[in-house]
Design an enzyme around this catalytic site. Structure first.
Site, PDB file in Angstrom:
ATOM      1  N   ARG A   1       0.808  -1.228   0.000  1.00  0.00           N
ATOM      2  CA  ARG A   1       0.000   0.000   0.000  1.00  0.00           C
ATOM      3  C   ARG A   1       0.839   1.275   0.000  1.00  0.00           C
ATOM      4  O   ARG A   1       0.650   2.160  -0.830  1.00  0.00           O
ATOM      5  CB  ARG A   1      -0.919   0.049   1.246  1.00  0.00           C
ATOM      6  CG  ARG A   1      -2.203  -0.718   1.115  1.00  0.00           C
ATOM      7  CD  ARG A   1      -2.549  -1.306   2.465  1.00  0.00           C
ATOM      8  NE  ARG A   1      -1.553  -2.309   2.766  1.00  0.00           N
ATOM      9  CZ  ARG A   1      -1.670  -3.582   2.409  1.00  0.00           C
ATOM     10  NH1 ARG A   1      -2.761  -3.984   1.833  1.00  0.00           N
ATOM     11  NH2 ARG A   1      -0.708  -4.454   2.656  1.00  0.00           N
ATOM     12  N   THR A   2       1.761   1.370   0.957  1.00  0.00           N
ATOM     13  CA  THR A   2       2.483   2.636   1.150  1.00  0.00           C
ATOM     14  C   THR A   2       3.327   2.961  -0.083  1.00  0.00           C
ATOM     15  O   THR A   2       3.336   4.096  -0.566  1.00  0.00           O
ATOM     16  CB  THR A   2       3.371   2.527   2.406  1.00  0.00           C
ATOM     17  OG1 THR A   2       2.569   2.013   3.471  1.00  0.00           O
ATOM     18  CG2 THR A   2       3.941   3.863   2.798  1.00  0.00           C
TER      19      THR A   2
ATOM     20  N   LYS B   1      25.319  -6.207  -0.899  1.00  0.00           N
ATOM     21  CA  LYS B   1      26.782  -6.360  -0.921  1.00  0.00           C
ATOM     22  C   LYS B   1      27.419  -5.667   0.267  1.00  0.00           C
ATOM     23  O   LYS B   1      28.642  -5.519   0.318  1.00  0.00           O
ATOM     24  CB  LYS B   1      27.346  -5.771  -2.218  1.00  0.00           C
ATOM     25  CG  LYS B   1      26.796  -6.409  -3.481  1.00  0.00           C
ATOM     26  CD  LYS B   1      27.324  -5.660  -4.710  1.00  0.00           C
ATOM     27  CE  LYS B   1      26.509  -5.976  -5.946  1.00  0.00           C
ATOM     28  NZ  LYS B   1      26.713  -4.984  -6.998  1.00  0.00           N
TER      29      LYS B   1
ATOM     30  N   ARG C   1      11.262   3.679   3.976  1.00  0.00           N
ATOM     31  CA  ARG C   1      10.806   2.697   4.966  1.00  0.00           C
ATOM     32  C   ARG C   1      12.018   1.895   5.403  1.00  0.00           C
ATOM     33  O   ARG C   1      12.821   1.456   4.573  1.00  0.00           O
ATOM     34  CB  ARG C   1       9.746   1.771   4.373  1.00  0.00           C
ATOM     35  CG  ARG C   1       9.420   0.615   5.312  1.00  0.00           C
ATOM     36  CD  ARG C   1       8.202  -0.151   4.901  1.00  0.00           C
ATOM     37  NE  ARG C   1       6.990   0.605   5.161  1.00  0.00           N
ATOM     38  CZ  ARG C   1       5.760   0.089   5.081  1.00  0.00           C
ATOM     39  NH1 ARG C   1       5.606  -1.173   4.718  1.00  0.00           N
ATOM     40  NH2 ARG C   1       4.710   0.826   5.322  1.00  0.00           N
TER      41      ARG C   1
HETATM   42  N1   CP Z   1      -0.419  -0.054   5.836  1.00  0.00           N
HETATM   43  C1   CP Z   1       0.812  -0.333   5.326  1.00  0.00           C
HETATM   44  O1   CP Z   1       1.819   0.278   5.706  1.00  0.00           O
HETATM   45  O2   CP Z   1       0.803  -1.308   4.377  1.00  0.00           O
HETATM   46  P1   CP Z   1       2.114  -1.779   3.561  1.00  0.00           P
HETATM   47  O3   CP Z   1       3.042  -2.446   4.544  1.00  0.00           O
HETATM   48  O4   CP Z   1       1.610  -2.696   2.494  1.00  0.00           O
HETATM   49  O5   CP Z   1       2.749  -0.532   3.002  1.00  0.00           O
END
Ligand code: CP
Length: 310
Positions: A59-60, A87, A109
């Protein structure tokens, strides 16, 4: 143009209520844009954005990429599985190499708490935290509050129960910060082993009984059991968790009141939610996903504006 108080979005904790309201008002406009036949605006033309994902995401990642493309930004994507991180390259080296290619914003992320904060100290680009370990997931909390505001007219005064694996959840912490700033009453509900000891100090009500939580709230935001972050057993089995904390449509219908059901995804169907609950008329789970694009467009647009002179 109104501006955010921050030039990075590292978490909800350091945002003001005015920041949150500015993001929502901007997202209202972008939601109109993405429902038009021509969904693209030139707002971020000549801005280059790198989506740097060291952890899995559906999603994100898709939502950020779509938001960037709707704003006409140039987009590059990076994921660890196909990169030189395999690596042994460090986080800072990886990002500095991406920035050497003249990137203006980084959406990141990472599994480690504080990774985006570390980057923000070392590089000039705007950083957006797309989830750092068990810490914060600010755009998820923004889209969650935006969805509550859309469904119920306001967040202020509403009763929101966050139910499930609070201990391992960055969504829970960011939601608590956002909802409290917006004037909601917040409850954290789950088995005692999945509720962190500090949780009451954040000003939330603590409840172990999911049926009491559901009877109390206007909105139930149900979280996934994050087995991948659990090094020890916090409950005997998924079957037992589902028996005591799983929510099905009958439980919701038996409440005999309107209740809004949310989940950030991905759903463990049959564990925290049954399919008949997740897909019921109570659920706004797919509205959350739709709103994620408008919220991320608003965040990108406002942070890009934070770089321009006042
Ligand atoms: N809600 C959410 O962060 O989903 P993802 O991990 O798929 O990005």
């Amino acid at each position: 143009m109104s501006k955010l108080s921050q030039r990075h979005l590292l978490g909800i904790k350091n945002l003001t209520r005015q920041d949150l309201e500015l993001i929502f008002e901007t997202a209202d406009n972008f939601k109109d844009v993405i429902n038009r036949p021509i969904k693209k605006v030139p707002s971020l033309r000549d801005v280059t954005i790198a989506n740097v994902f060291f952890e899995n995401s559906t999603r994100t990642r898709l939502s950020f990429e779509l938001a960037e493309k709707r704003l006409s930004a140039d987009v590059v994507n990076f994921s660890t599985s196909t990169s030189s991180v395999k690596k042994g390259e460090t986080l800072l080296d990886t990002v500095n190499n991406i920035l050497a290619m003249k990137v203006d914003m980084v959406v990141m992320r990472h599994a480690s708490v504080g990774a985006p904060h570390f980057l923000a100290k070392h590089i000039k680009a705007n950083i957006i935290n797309a989830g750092d370990g068990t810490h914060e997931h600010p755009t998820q909390a923004l889209l969650d509050s935006f969805s509550i505001r859309e469904k119920l007219g306001a967040v202020e005064g509403k009763k929101i129960a966050i139910i499930g694996d609070i201990l391992h959840s960055r969504v829970a912490l960011s939601n608590i910060f956002a909802l409290k700033k917006l004037g909601a009453e917040v409850m954290a509900c789950g088995p005692p082993t999945l509720l962190p000891k500090y949780i009451a100090s954040l000003g939330v009500i603590v409840e172990w009984d999911v049926k009491k939580a559901l009877a109390w709230c206007d909105v139930a935001n149900v979280l996934r059991i994050q087995l991948e972050r659990q090094q020890i057993k916090y409950f005997p089995s998924l079957r037992e968790y589902s028996l005591y904390y799983g929510i099905n449509k009958k439980i919701l219908d038996d409440l005999k009141k309107e209740i809004v059901l949310m989940h950030p995804g991905p759903i463990n169907r049959g564990v925290e939610l049954t399919s008949d609950a997740a897909d019921s008329h109570h659920s706004i789970i797919l509205d959350q996903v739709e709103n994620g694009v408008a919220i991320r467009m608003a965040v990108l647009y406002l942070l890009a504006g934070a770089n321009s002179p006042k």
